[in-house]
Design a protein around this motif. Structure first.
Motif, short mmCIF file in Angstrom:
data_model
loop_
_atom_site.label_atom_id
_atom_site.label_comp_id
_atom_site.label_asym_id
_atom_site.label_seq_id
_atom_site.Cartn_x
_atom_site.Cartn_y
_atom_site.Cartn_z
N MET A 1 0.82 -1.21 0.00
CA MET A 1 0.00 0.00 0.00
C MET A 1 0.85 1.26 0.00
O MET A 1 0.56 2.22 -0.71
N VAL A 2 1.90 1.28 0.81
CA VAL A 2 2.75 2.46 0.86
C VAL A 2 3.50 2.63 -0.47
O VAL A 2 3.59 3.74 -1.00
N THR A 3 4.00 1.54 -1.02
CA THR A 3 4.72 1.62 -2.29
C THR A 3 3.80 2.14 -3.40
O THR A 3 4.17 3.04 -4.15
N TRP A 4 2.62 1.58 -3.49
CA TRP A 4 1.66 2.01 -4.52
C TRP A 4 1.24 3.46 -4.30
O TRP A 4 1.16 4.26 -5.23
N GLY A 5 1.00 3.81 -3.02
CA GLY A 5 0.61 5.19 -2.71
C GLY A 5 1.68 6.20 -3.07
O GLY A 5 1.40 7.24 -3.68
N VAL A 6 2.91 5.91 -2.71
CA VAL A 6 4.02 6.82 -3.02
C VAL A 6 4.21 6.90 -4.53
O VAL A 6 4.45 7.99 -5.07
N TRP A 7 4.08 5.77 -5.22
CA TRP A 7 4.19 5.78 -6.68
C TRP A 7 3.13 6.68 -7.30
O TRP A 7 3.43 7.49 -8.18
N LEU A 8 1.89 6.56 -6.83
CA LEU A 8 0.82 7.41 -7.35
C LEU A 8 1.09 8.89 -7.06
O LEU A 8 0.88 9.75 -7.92
N LEU A 9 1.56 9.17 -5.87
CA LEU A 9 1.85 10.56 -5.51
C LEU A 9 2.95 11.16 -6.38
O LEU A 9 2.90 12.34 -6.73
N SER A 10 3.92 10.35 -6.73
CA SER A 10 5.06 10.88 -7.48
C SER A 10 4.91 10.81 -8.99
O SER A 10 5.65 11.49 -9.71
N SER A 11 3.97 10.03 -9.49
CA SER A 11 3.92 9.82 -10.93
C SER A 11 2.71 10.42 -11.62
O SER A 11 2.58 10.29 -12.83
N THR A 12 1.85 11.07 -10.90
CA THR A 12 0.65 11.62 -11.54
C THR A 12 0.41 13.06 -11.10
O THR A 12 0.82 13.46 -10.02
N ASN A 13 -0.26 13.79 -11.95
CA ASN A 13 -0.66 15.15 -11.62
C ASN A 13 -2.16 15.26 -11.41
O ASN A 13 -2.66 16.31 -11.03
N ASP A 14 -2.87 14.17 -11.68
CA ASP A 14 -4.31 14.13 -11.52
C ASP A 14 -4.67 14.21 -10.03
O ASP A 14 -4.15 13.45 -9.21
N LEU A 15 -5.55 15.14 -9.69
CA LEU A 15 -5.91 15.36 -8.28
C LEU A 15 -6.51 14.11 -7.65
O LEU A 15 -6.18 13.76 -6.51
N GLY A 16 -7.39 13.42 -8.38
CA GLY A 16 -8.02 12.22 -7.84
C GLY A 16 -7.01 11.12 -7.56
O GLY A 16 -7.07 10.46 -6.52
N SER A 17 -6.08 10.92 -8.48
CA SER A 17 -5.05 9.90 -8.29
C SER A 17 -4.11 10.26 -7.14
O SER A 17 -3.70 9.39 -6.37
N ARG A 18 -3.79 11.53 -7.04
CA ARG A 18 -2.93 11.96 -5.93
C ARG A 18 -3.63 11.79 -4.59
O ARG A 18 -3.02 11.38 -3.61
N ALA A 19 -4.93 12.11 -4.54
CA ALA A 19 -5.70 11.93 -3.31
C ALA A 19 -5.75 10.45 -2.93
O ALA A 19 -5.58 10.08 -1.77
N PHE A 20 -5.97 9.59 -3.93
CA PHE A 20 -5.99 8.15 -3.68
C PHE A 20 -4.61 7.67 -3.21
O PHE A 20 -4.51 6.85 -2.30
N GLY A 21 -3.56 8.19 -3.82
CA GLY A 21 -2.21 7.83 -3.40
C GLY A 21 -1.92 8.26 -1.97
O GLY A 21 -1.29 7.53 -1.21
N LEU A 22 -2.40 9.43 -1.61
CA LEU A 22 -2.24 9.91 -0.23
C LEU A 22 -2.99 9.02 0.74
O LEU A 22 -2.47 8.64 1.79
N TRP A 23 -4.22 8.65 0.36
CA TRP A 23 -5.01 7.76 1.22
C TRP A 23 -4.32 6.40 1.34
O TRP A 23 -4.21 5.85 2.44
N LEU A 24 -3.86 5.84 0.21
CA LEU A 24 -3.17 4.54 0.24
C LEU A 24 -1.96 4.57 1.15
O LEU A 24 -1.72 3.63 1.92
N THR A 25 -1.19 5.63 1.05
CA THR A 25 0.01 5.74 1.89
C THR A 25 -0.37 5.80 3.36
O THR A 25 0.20 5.08 4.19
#
Length: 128
Positions: free
Chosen positions: A35-59
């Motif tokens: 979960m942390v790996t996927w969340g950090v990956w989403l946070l660092s690899s996307t500019n989409d607000l929804g994906s970043r929010a999901f990445g933050l939640w996953l982390t």
């Protein structure tokens, strides 16, 4: 909410088998890593607000598995789980903690509860 007790009850289940202990330990470790790996990956690899929010939640939700993993590793020592649950009605606790496990989905909640419990134990040991 006692995170150590949550880990212990989850590891014990209804019968306390060694196989269940290993499965729950693996679940906790995989949960934090994946979960942390996927969340950090989403946070660092996307500019989409929804994906970043999901990445933050996953982390944040994934970090909840860190104290569970730490307690599970401690409880894997011979006799540690039995000592933690000595005198406890495990069936009643299992029903109670089954509902409390939903806190895992609230980012960083179990981390906060674990820190709170650790500080409380430390303060109690200093005053006695």
């Amino acid at each position: 909410m006692n995170v150590r007790r949550l880990a212990a009850v989850d590891m014990y289940g209804s019968r306390g088998t060694t196989r269940r202990r290993w499965i729950i330990l693996a679940e906790f470790l995989i949960g934090v890593i994946a979960m942390v790996t996927w969340g950090v990956w989403l946070l660092s690899s996307t500019n989409d607000l929804g994906s970043r929010a999901f990445g933050l939640w996953l982390t944040g939700a994934g970090l909840n598995y860190a104290p569970l993993s730490a307690y599970a590793l401690m409880l894997m020592r011979p006799g540690a789980l039995d000592a933690e649950l000595a005198g406890v009605d495990t069936n009643r606790e299992l029903r109670r903690y089954t509902a409390l496990q939903l806190w895992v989905f609230v980012p960083l909640s179990l981390v906060v509860f674990a820190i709170r419990d650790t500080l409380a134990r430390r303060n109690n040991s200093l005053t006695t």
